[in-house]
Structures are given as C-alpha cells and as structure tokens.
Design an enzyme around this catalytic site. Structure first.
Site, mmCIF file in Angstrom:
data_model
loop_
_atom_site.group_PDB
_atom_site.id
_atom_site.type_symbol
_atom_site.label_atom_id
_atom_site.label_comp_id
_atom_site.label_asym_id
_atom_site.label_seq_id
_atom_site.Cartn_x
_atom_site.Cartn_y
_atom_site.Cartn_z
ATOM 1 N N THR A 78 0.845 -1.191 0.000
ATOM 2 C CA THR A 78 0.000 0.000 0.000
ATOM 3 C C THR A 78 0.881 1.242 0.000
ATOM 4 O O THR A 78 1.985 1.211 0.542
ATOM 5 C CB THR A 78 -0.875 -0.038 1.277
ATOM 6 N N ASP A 113 -8.592 -1.198 5.289
ATOM 7 C CA ASP A 113 -8.603 0.026 6.094
ATOM 8 C C ASP A 113 -8.308 1.279 5.280
ATOM 9 O O ASP A 113 -8.692 2.380 5.671
ATOM 10 C CB ASP A 113 -7.547 -0.077 7.207
ATOM 11 N N THR A 157 -0.397 1.347 6.777
ATOM 12 C CA THR A 157 -0.231 0.167 5.930
ATOM 13 C C THR A 157 -0.091 -1.057 6.833
ATOM 14 O O THR A 157 0.546 -0.984 7.882
ATOM 15 C CB THR A 157 0.998 0.273 5.019
ATOM 16 N N GLY A 158 -0.709 -2.154 6.426
ATOM 17 C CA GLY A 158 -0.641 -3.365 7.240
ATOM 18 C C GLY A 158 -1.878 -4.203 7.029
ATOM 19 O O GLY A 158 -2.668 -3.935 6.124
ATOM 20 N N GLY A 197 -5.184 -4.873 7.047
ATOM 21 C CA GLY A 197 -6.264 -3.896 7.157
ATOM 22 C C GLY A 197 -7.313 -4.212 8.196
ATOM 23 O O GLY A 197 -7.835 -3.308 8.859
HETATM 24 N N1 ASP Z 1 -3.812 -2.040 4.550
HETATM 25 C C1 ASP Z 1 -4.023 -2.629 3.260
HETATM 26 C C2 ASP Z 1 -5.284 -3.439 3.257
HETATM 27 O O1 ASP Z 1 -5.519 -4.163 4.203
HETATM 28 C C3 ASP Z 1 -2.907 -3.513 2.821
HETATM 29 C C4 ASP Z 1 -1.545 -2.926 2.845
HETATM 30 O O2 ASP Z 1 -1.242 -2.077 3.686
HETATM 31 O O3 ASP Z 1 -0.743 -3.307 1.979
HETATM 32 O O4 ASP Z 1 -5.977 -3.413 2.273
#
Ligand code: ASP
Length: 309
Positions: free
Chosen positions: A176, A207, A227-228, A230
């Site tokens: 992300t 998220d 980012t993480g 979600g």
């Molecule tokens: N937060 C993003 C999601 O869950 C994924 C990511 O951070 O790469 O869609």
C-alpha cells in the site's frame, strides 16, 4: 521559518535485506525518491498539503513496484480492486473510493469524491460511474498486469487464504502507498491508496479507504496514513487513535504513534505501520514489521529507508 514536511510510505512487511536484490533495492529507493521530490516541490512552492499528498501518491501508484494503482495485487477472481482515501486537516473534508476497477490513479478519484460528489465514500460501480462523469483516466487490464503479482496470486489461488503484499509467512508484504504533509499555510493532509490483499474475497474492503482507520488528518493534531493487515487497522481505528491520543492525552506525536503501533495493535496481533506528521512539522515513521518502504523530507532533513535499521 515556516515549516513544511512530507512523508511517504510504500508498504510495510517482512522486508529483509537478505531477500532483496541490489537492483530491486535501487528501483524501490528511486521510486520513493521520485515521489518524495514531486510532493516536496509542491510544498516548497507554497502549494497545499492536499496537492502534495495527491501528487506523491499518484507517483507511487504509477510504479508497478507498489501495491496500488498500476501494481495492484490480484483478487481471488484474478482482478484488481482498488481502495483509496484522502483527507484535509483544515476542515476535516475527506473523500474515498472502495473496490474500484480500471482507474489509473485511484487517489485522484478519491479527491474528486471529496470535492465534487457531496459524499465521502463511493464504492464499486457507483464510483466508476462517477469517475466517468469526472473524465478520470481509465487504464486497460494489461496496464495493471504484473508477472510477479500474478505469481503471488497463483500461489494462493483456489485457497481460502489471502495475503498482504510484503511479509514472510508466505513471502507476503504490504505494498500500500501513502503520504502525509504539512504545508506553508499550516495545513495538514493525508492520503492512502492500495490494491488490498492478494486473493482477497470479491468485495473485501480494507482500512485504506476508511477515514479514521487507514487515513486521518486534523490540523489540531496530525495527519496519518497506514499500511498493514487492514482488518486489524479497522478494528483498532488506528489513524484516528493516534490523533485521539494526542488530543485527549496531550501526548507528542511519536509517543502516540508508538502507543498505537507497538502496544494497541500488537495486543490483537496487528502487523504493519504508519507515517505521521504533526502540526509543528514533526515526522514519525513507525512500524512493527521487519521493514517499511518509507521516506520523508523537511527543510532540515531527508531520508529514504527500507529496512528496520
Ligand atoms: N492495509 C491494506 C489493506 O488491508 C494492505 C496494505 O497495507 O498493503 O488493504
């Protein structure tokens, strides 16, 4: 001297130097540097934080290296469904899109939702219809095709698992992208854009497009982009929580970010990170994973980093 600051991220996860080739490292560093320069130039010229985060995120969306726009991961159906959001700290205006296909720069559509739709969030076909009315640029399926992403999907295809874009359980990582900025006028803004998770279910929303979870900006406190995984970020209302800790507890930015990323998120096994800037131009890049593609620039300091140390 009036303060300006810009921070960006290209996702967190199990990003280890031992797994990176020198070429890839250079490519990621260059892509981060380009986005940083484009956004910072706007701030230096007196442009708005909103403009700076939109431009920085668009630049990262144009790179196939990150899981947003062009490099978006494949869903369980073998398509790309993108989420994005943007927020202004001045008057708490926000715009978001969720589950959209075929949009070249989702963050630009999120901004148009904020400015022209009278709503905060538009999803799926409705968002695409609005994009057509606004003459937003579309791209064909082959623009979003990336061999590496396709292989990531093949490894999970037909299974019930889904995976973040940069992490090791199954070579996963979160790709992300996001940006936060403080401009010369003292205004904050935040923006986040993603393709979500590989093999995610049709219609799954993370998220990133949710104001307060993946993105938040408030001139009284800070601007945050996350980012993480979600699902954990939604359950923890991460971006807003950082702002709340500052507002209600009077904590400084770094303390608030550390409390959320290392304590509150970890308590529910939430992995990932965030970037944040406060109203005084302090910058915090915090994550509980092995690495996070990240960079920031202020009049005094500039940094582009990938790994933990
Ligand atoms: N937060 C993003 C999601 O869950 C994924 C990511 O951070 O790469 O869609």
């Amino acid at each position: 001297m009036k303060k300006i600051a810009l921070a960006i991220h290209g996702g967190a996860g199990t990003i280890l130097k031992s797994k990176m080739t020198p070429d890839k490292e250079v490519a990621y560093t260059n892509a981060l540097q380009t986005a940083l320069n484009k956004g910072y130039e706007i701030l230096e010229k007196g442009g708005t934080a909103l403009e700076a985060v939109e431009v920085a995120v668009s630049s990262l969306e144009d790179s196939p290296l990150f899981n947003a726009g062009r490099g978006s991961v494949f869903t369980a159906k073998g398509e790309q469904e993108m989420d994005a959001s943007i927020m202004e700290g001045k008057d708490l205006q926000a715009g978001a899109i969720a589950g959209v296909k075929g949009i070249k720069n989702p963050i630009q559509l999120a901004r148009l939702v904020m400015e022209k739709s009278g709503h905060v969030m538009l999803a799926a076909e409705g968002a695409v219809e609005f994009a057509k009315e606004q003459n937003i640029e579309f791209a064909e399926a082959d623009y979003f095709y990336d061999q590496y992403r396709y292989e990531q999907w093949q490894a999970l295809r037909g299974s019930d698992s889904f995976q973040l874009d940069h992490s090791t359980k199954k070579d996963e990582k979160f790709g992300t992208v996001g940006a936060v900025a403080l401009d010369l006028h003292g205004d904050l803004a935040a923006a986040t854009s993603t393709g979500g998770m590989t093999n995610k279910k049709y219609g799954r929303i993370g998220d990133s497009p949710i104001i307060g979870a993946g993105t938040y900006a408030n001139n009284n406190t800070c601007a945050v982009s996350c980012t993480g995984s979600g699902e954990f970020f939604i359950r923890s209302v991460v971006a807003y929580d950082v702002s709340c800790i500052m507002e209600y507890k009077g904590s400084p930015l770094t303390e608030a970010c550390q409390e959320v990323v290392h304590k509150r998120l970890m308590k529910i096994n939430g992995d990932g990170g965030l970037i944040a800037i406060d109203k005084n131009g302090n910058v915090c890049l915090e994550f509980n994973t092995e690495g996070m593609y990240r960079a920031f620039k202020t009049p005094l300091e500039e940094q582009v980093k990938i790994y933990k140390n």
